[in-house]
Design a protein around this motif. Sequence first.
Motif, PDB file in Angstrom:
ATOM      1  N   GLU A 246      44.739  41.259  39.676  1.00  0.00           N
ATOM      2  CA  GLU A 246      45.644  42.316  40.120  1.00  0.00           C
ATOM      3  C   GLU A 246      45.005  43.263  41.122  1.00  0.00           C
ATOM      4  O   GLU A 246      45.693  43.799  41.993  1.00  0.00           O
ATOM      5  CB  GLU A 246      46.159  43.117  38.911  1.00  0.00           C
ATOM      6  N   ASP A 247      43.709  43.462  41.026  1.00  0.00           N
ATOM      7  CA  ASP A 247      43.020  44.369  41.951  1.00  0.00           C
ATOM      8  C   ASP A 247      42.399  43.623  43.135  1.00  0.00           C
ATOM      9  O   ASP A 247      41.418  44.060  43.716  1.00  0.00           O
ATOM     10  CB  ASP A 247      41.957  45.187  41.214  1.00  0.00           C
ATOM     11  N   SER A 248      43.000  42.513  43.504  1.00  0.00           N
ATOM     12  CA  SER A 248      42.421  41.675  44.560  1.00  0.00           C
ATOM     13  C   SER A 248      42.323  42.394  45.903  1.00  0.00           C
ATOM     14  O   SER A 248      41.390  42.152  46.663  1.00  0.00           O
ATOM     15  CB  SER A 248      43.214  40.382  44.719  1.00  0.00           C
ATOM     16  N   TRP A 249      43.257  43.280  46.200  1.00  0.00           N
ATOM     17  CA  TRP A 249      43.188  43.988  47.478  1.00  0.00           C
ATOM     18  C   TRP A 249      42.017  44.973  47.505  1.00  0.00           C
ATOM     19  O   TRP A 249      41.567  45.361  48.585  1.00  0.00           O
ATOM     20  CB  TRP A 249      44.499  44.704  47.790  1.00  0.00           C
ATOM     21  N   GLN A 250      41.510  45.354  46.343  1.00  0.00           N
ATOM     22  CA  GLN A 250      40.334  46.220  46.303  1.00  0.00           C
ATOM     23  C   GLN A 250      39.047  45.384  46.262  1.00  0.00           C
ATOM     24  O   GLN A 250      38.089  45.674  46.970  1.00  0.00           O
ATOM     25  CB  GLN A 250      40.367  47.150  45.077  1.00  0.00           C
ATOM     26  N   ARG A 251      39.014  44.359  45.439  1.00  0.00           N
ATOM     27  CA  ARG A 251      37.779  43.591  45.238  1.00  0.00           C
ATOM     28  C   ARG A 251      37.650  42.374  46.146  1.00  0.00           C
ATOM     29  O   ARG A 251      36.550  41.980  46.493  1.00  0.00           O
ATOM     30  CB  ARG A 251      37.664  43.137  43.775  1.00  0.00           C
ATOM     31  N   LEU A 252      38.765  41.751  46.521  1.00  0.00           N
ATOM     32  CA  LEU A 252      38.745  40.514  47.309  1.00  0.00           C
ATOM     33  C   LEU A 252      39.677  40.636  48.519  1.00  0.00           C
ATOM     34  O   LEU A 252      40.472  39.751  48.802  1.00  0.00           O
ATOM     35  CB  LEU A 252      39.174  39.328  46.428  1.00  0.00           C
ATOM     36  N   ARG A 253      39.567  41.745  49.241  1.00  0.00           N
ATOM     37  CA  ARG A 253      40.482  42.056  50.324  1.00  0.00           C
ATOM     38  C   ARG A 253      40.586  40.946  51.366  1.00  0.00           C
ATOM     39  O   ARG A 253      41.672  40.561  51.774  1.00  0.00           O
ATOM     40  CB  ARG A 253      40.084  43.366  51.003  1.00  0.00           C
TER      41      ARG A 253
END
Length: 195
Positions: free
Chosen positions: A26-33
């Motif tokens: 869910e936090d891919s845009w923060q961790r895996l942008r």
Amino acid sequence: GKRARTAAAYGSALNYLIAGAALLPEDSWQRLRDLAFELEFHRAACEFMTGRMAAAEERLVAVSPRATNALERAAVACLLADIHFTRQRPDLGVAACLECLRHAGLDFPMSPTEEQAQAAYDHILSRIEGRAIDELANLPVMTDATVRATLDVLAKIIPCALGMNSNLLTLIICAAIDLSLEHGNCDSSCFAYEY
């Protein structure tokens, strides 16, 4: 997904990209942008190639604010221009490209005046005055990826602007020539830019 897209297997590529996006946290845009951006961009490209224009446009509009560099912004603008041109909305294609060009430091009005077009034309004439065609043809090959991406956007705007405003077309062509004079000629792959 990228390999399938390169092989023109757009349906398969789309399935791979959807599956890849589903695996992201869910936090891919923060961790895996970077990965999240690539999955969304390539998915939009495959949606476009499989006729899902509305989905492709919606995806690109959503991912556009997440483009963090000139190459990503250019890729999004070029694909949006293709979509809008295909959907017979060249005005939207022009707007998408002009927005991208503003980020690159090229600020064109949507409806430039005859005087603005003439000034751009005169500027280019002054830059090439007295130079032989061979000298211009033998400029070094352009290697700056950011400038090449900007040229791609300038090239994509041309089909959209053709029937709209000849003054805008003049500004775009003059800007492309100016960049080439400043940064070198394009080799055969220059307008085959692909994010």
